[in-house]
Design a protein around this motif. Sequence first.
Motif, PDB file in Angstrom:
ATOM      1  N   MET A 152      47.794  50.480  48.509  1.00  0.00           N
ATOM      2  CA  MET A 152      46.501  50.251  47.885  1.00  0.00           C
ATOM      3  C   MET A 152      46.623  50.049  46.379  1.00  0.00           C
ATOM      4  SD  MET A 152      44.403  50.320  50.425  1.00  0.00           S
ATOM      5  CE  MET A 152      45.746  49.575  51.360  1.00  0.00           C
ATOM      6  N   THR A 153      47.715  50.523  45.792  1.00  0.00           N
ATOM      7  CA  THR A 153      47.894  50.337  44.360  1.00  0.00           C
ATOM      8  C   THR A 153      48.276  48.907  44.010  1.00  0.00           C
ATOM      9  OG1 THR A 153      50.222  51.036  44.529  1.00  0.00           O
ATOM     10  CG2 THR A 153      48.588  52.737  44.083  1.00  0.00           C
ATOM     11  N   ASN A 154      48.720  48.143  45.008  1.00  0.00           N
ATOM     12  CA  ASN A 154      49.022  46.725  44.790  1.00  0.00           C
ATOM     13  C   ASN A 154      47.755  45.925  45.067  1.00  0.00           C
ATOM     14  OD1 ASN A 154      49.995  44.061  44.842  1.00  0.00           O
ATOM     15  ND2 ASN A 154      51.997  44.715  45.606  1.00  0.00           N
ATOM     16  N   ILE A 155      46.991  45.658  44.024  1.00  0.00           N
ATOM     17  CA  ILE A 155      45.677  45.037  44.190  1.00  0.00           C
ATOM     18  C   ILE A 155      45.804  43.618  44.719  1.00  0.00           C
ATOM     19  CG2 ILE A 155      43.583  44.360  42.951  1.00  0.00           C
ATOM     20  CD1 ILE A 155      44.145  46.685  41.041  1.00  0.00           C
ATOM     21  N   LYS A 156      46.808  42.874  44.255  1.00  0.00           N
ATOM     22  CA  LYS A 156      46.990  41.497  44.731  1.00  0.00           C
ATOM     23  C   LYS A 156      47.246  41.472  46.236  1.00  0.00           C
ATOM     24  CE  LYS A 156      48.786  39.523  40.427  1.00  0.00           C
ATOM     25  NZ  LYS A 156      49.929  38.836  39.790  1.00  0.00           N
ATOM     26  N   LEU A 157      48.045  42.418  46.709  1.00  0.00           N
ATOM     27  CA  LEU A 157      48.338  42.489  48.140  1.00  0.00           C
ATOM     28  C   LEU A 157      47.070  42.781  48.938  1.00  0.00           C
ATOM     29  CD1 LEU A 157      50.230  42.749  50.604  1.00  0.00           C
ATOM     30  CD2 LEU A 157      50.574  45.133  49.960  1.00  0.00           C
ATOM     31  N   THR A 158      46.301  43.763  48.489  1.00  0.00           N
ATOM     32  CA  THR A 158      45.087  44.136  49.210  1.00  0.00           C
ATOM     33  C   THR A 158      44.092  42.984  49.253  1.00  0.00           C
ATOM     34  OG1 THR A 158      45.423  46.382  48.384  1.00  0.00           O
ATOM     35  CG2 THR A 158      43.305  45.897  49.378  1.00  0.00           C
ATOM     36  N   VAL A 159      43.927  42.304  48.128  1.00  0.00           N
ATOM     37  CA  VAL A 159      42.999  41.173  48.080  1.00  0.00           C
ATOM     38  C   VAL A 159      43.484  40.044  48.986  1.00  0.00           C
ATOM     39  CG1 VAL A 159      42.068  39.369  46.575  1.00  0.00           C
ATOM     40  CG2 VAL A 159      42.122  41.741  45.797  1.00  0.00           C
ATOM     41  N   ALA A 160      44.794  39.800  48.983  1.00  0.00           N
ATOM     42  CA  ALA A 160      45.341  38.714  49.803  1.00  0.00           C
ATOM     43  C   ALA A 160      45.161  38.974  51.295  1.00  0.00           C
ATOM     44  CB  ALA A 160      46.824  38.515  49.478  1.00  0.00           C
ATOM     45  N   LEU A 161      45.138  40.240  51.701  1.00  0.00           N
ATOM     46  CA  LEU A 161      44.997  40.557  53.123  1.00  0.00           C
ATOM     47  C   LEU A 161      43.540  40.713  53.558  1.00  0.00           C
ATOM     48  CD1 LEU A 161      47.888  43.154  53.644  1.00  0.00           C
ATOM     49  CD2 LEU A 161      47.785  40.815  54.492  1.00  0.00           C
ATOM     50  N   ILE A 162      42.691  41.187  52.670  1.00  0.00           N
ATOM     51  CA  ILE A 162      41.327  41.542  53.067  1.00  0.00           C
ATOM     52  C   ILE A 162      40.320  40.452  52.724  1.00  0.00           C
ATOM     53  CG2 ILE A 162      39.451  43.169  52.614  1.00  0.00           C
ATOM     54  CD1 ILE A 162      41.504  45.350  52.393  1.00  0.00           C
ATOM     55  N   LEU A 163      40.469  39.849  51.548  1.00  0.00           N
ATOM     56  CA  LEU A 163      39.465  38.888  51.107  1.00  0.00           C
ATOM     57  C   LEU A 163      39.272  37.717  52.068  1.00  0.00           C
ATOM     58  CD1 LEU A 163      37.538  38.768  48.769  1.00  0.00           C
ATOM     59  CD2 LEU A 163      39.151  37.299  47.551  1.00  0.00           C
ATOM     60  N   PRO A 164      40.332  37.169  52.690  1.00  0.00           N
ATOM     61  CA  PRO A 164      40.084  36.088  53.662  1.00  0.00           C
ATOM     62  C   PRO A 164      39.174  36.502  54.813  1.00  0.00           C
ATOM     63  CG  PRO A 164      42.400  36.169  53.085  1.00  0.00           C
ATOM     64  CD  PRO A 164      41.767  37.373  52.477  1.00  0.00           C
ATOM     65  N   LEU A 165      39.338  37.737  55.287  1.00  0.00           N
ATOM     66  CA  LEU A 165      38.489  38.214  56.382  1.00  0.00           C
ATOM     67  C   LEU A 165      37.043  38.360  55.924  1.00  0.00           C
ATOM     68  CD1 LEU A 165      40.897  40.959  57.783  1.00  0.00           C
ATOM     69  CD2 LEU A 165      40.685  38.582  58.507  1.00  0.00           C
ATOM     70  N   VAL A 166      36.858  38.870  54.703  1.00  0.00           N
ATOM     71  CA  VAL A 166      35.500  39.032  54.175  1.00  0.00           C
ATOM     72  C   VAL A 166      34.831  37.668  54.023  1.00  0.00           C
ATOM     73  CG1 VAL A 166      34.155  39.842  52.208  1.00  0.00           C
ATOM     74  CG2 VAL A 166      36.116  41.169  53.002  1.00  0.00           C
ATOM     75  N   ILE A 167      35.572  36.707  53.485  1.00  0.00           N
ATOM     76  CA  ILE A 167      35.011  35.364  53.289  1.00  0.00           C
ATOM     77  C   ILE A 167      34.641  34.739  54.631  1.00  0.00           C
ATOM     78  CG2 ILE A 167      35.555  33.026  52.509  1.00  0.00           C
ATOM     79  CD1 ILE A 167      37.247  34.283  50.297  1.00  0.00           C
ATOM     80  N   ALA A 168      35.509  34.921  55.625  1.00  0.00           N
ATOM     81  CA  ALA A 168      35.238  34.349  56.949  1.00  0.00           C
ATOM     82  C   ALA A 168      33.971  34.946  57.556  1.00  0.00           C
ATOM     83  CB  ALA A 168      36.437  34.571  57.863  1.00  0.00           C
ATOM     84  N   VAL A 169      33.835  36.268  57.473  1.00  0.00           N
ATOM     85  CA  VAL A 169      32.660  36.926  58.053  1.00  0.00           C
ATOM     86  C   VAL A 169      31.391  36.512  57.331  1.00  0.00           C
ATOM     87  CG1 VAL A 169      31.551  39.153  58.424  1.00  0.00           C
ATOM     88  CG2 VAL A 169      33.976  38.873  58.934  1.00  0.00           C
ATOM     89  N   GLN A 170      31.427  36.535  56.002  1.00  0.00           N
ATOM     90  CA  GLN A 170      30.222  36.213  55.243  1.00  0.00           C
ATOM     91  C   GLN A 170      29.846  34.738  55.388  1.00  0.00           C
ATOM     92  OE1 GLN A 170      28.237  38.346  53.996  1.00  0.00           O
ATOM     93  NE2 GLN A 170      29.627  40.049  54.427  1.00  0.00           N
ATOM     94  N   THR A 171      30.831  33.870  55.516  1.00  0.00           N
ATOM     95  CA  THR A 171      30.535  32.456  55.725  1.00  0.00           C
ATOM     96  C   THR A 171      29.841  32.229  57.064  1.00  0.00           C
ATOM     97  OG1 THR A 171      32.476  31.860  54.405  1.00  0.00           O
ATOM     98  CG2 THR A 171      31.524  30.137  55.798  1.00  0.00           C
ATOM     99  N   SER A 172      30.330  32.923  58.094  1.00  0.00           N
ATOM    100  CA  SER A 172      29.678  32.802  59.398  1.00  0.00           C
ATOM    101  C   SER A 172      28.250  33.344  59.362  1.00  0.00           C
ATOM    102  CB  SER A 172      30.500  33.542  60.463  1.00  0.00           C
ATOM    103  OG  SER A 172      30.552  34.932  60.176  1.00  0.00           O
ATOM    104  N   ASN A 173      28.035  34.425  58.592  1.00  0.00           N
ATOM    105  CA  ASN A 173      26.674  34.960  58.462  1.00  0.00           C
ATOM    106  C   ASN A 173      25.751  33.968  57.755  1.00  0.00           C
ATOM    107  OD1 ASN A 173      27.372  37.346  59.727  1.00  0.00           O
ATOM    108  ND2 ASN A 173      27.848  38.413  57.822  1.00  0.00           N
ATOM    109  N   ILE A 174      26.279  33.319  56.722  1.00  0.00           N
ATOM    110  CA  ILE A 174      25.470  32.331  55.994  1.00  0.00           C
ATOM    111  C   ILE A 174      25.104  31.167  56.905  1.00  0.00           C
ATOM    112  CG2 ILE A 174      25.532  30.647  54.116  1.00  0.00           C
ATOM    113  CD1 ILE A 174      27.257  32.653  52.562  1.00  0.00           C
ATOM    114  N   LEU A 175      26.079  30.689  57.665  1.00  0.00           N
ATOM    115  CA  LEU A 175      25.793  29.592  58.592  1.00  0.00           C
ATOM    116  C   LEU A 175      24.767  30.007  59.635  1.00  0.00           C
ATOM    117  CD1 LEU A 175      29.381  28.128  59.180  1.00  0.00           C
ATOM    118  CD2 LEU A 175      27.498  27.051  57.946  1.00  0.00           C
ATOM    119  N   TYR A 176      24.846  31.265  60.054  1.00  0.00           N
ATOM    120  CA  TYR A 176      23.932  31.727  61.103  1.00  0.00           C
ATOM    121  C   TYR A 176      22.520  31.927  60.575  1.00  0.00           C
ATOM    122  CZ  TYR A 176      22.235  34.324  65.124  1.00  0.00           C
ATOM    123  OH  TYR A 176      21.518  34.724  66.215  1.00  0.00           O
TER     124      TYR A 176
END
Length: 300
Positions: free
Chosen positions: A166-190
């Motif tokens: 968790m102290t490696n912020i770049k790693l956490t963002v690289a793994l989590i942010l794509p999932l968040v973007i995918a979910v929120q994009t689907s919500n916007i489309l819906y």
Amino acid sequence: MDYYIPATITHYFYIFLSYFIPSLILFPTFHRPDRDNRHLKVAGIISAVFILLVFMLPKNISNSVCTFGVYFFWYASFSFLLAGTKSFKLTLALCFYCLMLFIEILCGIVVTFITLFFPSSNIVNAYSLITNNYFSIFFMATFGIFWELVSIKPLKRFFLNYGYLMTNIKLTVALILPLVIAVQTSNILYLFVIPKTRIVLTLIFCIPFSFLICIWLNYGFHMLKSCERQHLEQTYQLKVLEQEIAHIHQTNAQYEHLYRWNHDTANHLLALSFLIEQKNYQRALEYIQRLQQERETFES
């Protein structure tokens, strides 16, 4: 049966756990040195009182405050309880945002299976579609409480063992942010696209977007592999350093013991030489015998 009261109670506890569980999980690993369990209890009481006050507001306002206020509350409680930089705490909040999405998806899956077997129950499997369906609120909140309570112990163990990730912020963002973007994009489309064009836009948007998400996640997994390799190397180096420090302490202890032994031996020889110069051979012999008895006693 009127499910208003049980739905309200279960929904309240579900929101309370959503607010408080992240601090409860992270506190043992990342707590500030000047914070203890009393401060954690204070944070829990504040969250409980805050949610109770929010529930007294009109329903549309309270739902919005509970939904969006949780992120500010997480950051405030992390700032109060946890050590680390602001970006680190924001990263932790992002992790738990994904966890709450995952729990909501699990609840939706469970409720979907229930509706397959009991179609007449009229259960809705998404909070965004629930209005005054208190039966659905009761079921969704109950399963949400269950999954949140089940997740506490394994998540505590995860952060104790792998909290360094968790102290490696770049790693956490690289793994989590794509999932968040995918979910929120689907919500916007819906939510904001009319049904006639939703399928077309989804098909047009889905292929290149999914490809970019896969590339992003692949980059994140490469970073994870590199981070884990560096951690293993650092752990090995730390272990070697600890062994060297222990060896140095052992060598120093042996040197001090040898120094004391040489000092005592010199004193004994000086005493014997003085007795012999005085031709007091009997006392010198008694002194030698006493030293021999002390050595035998010490060795036994």
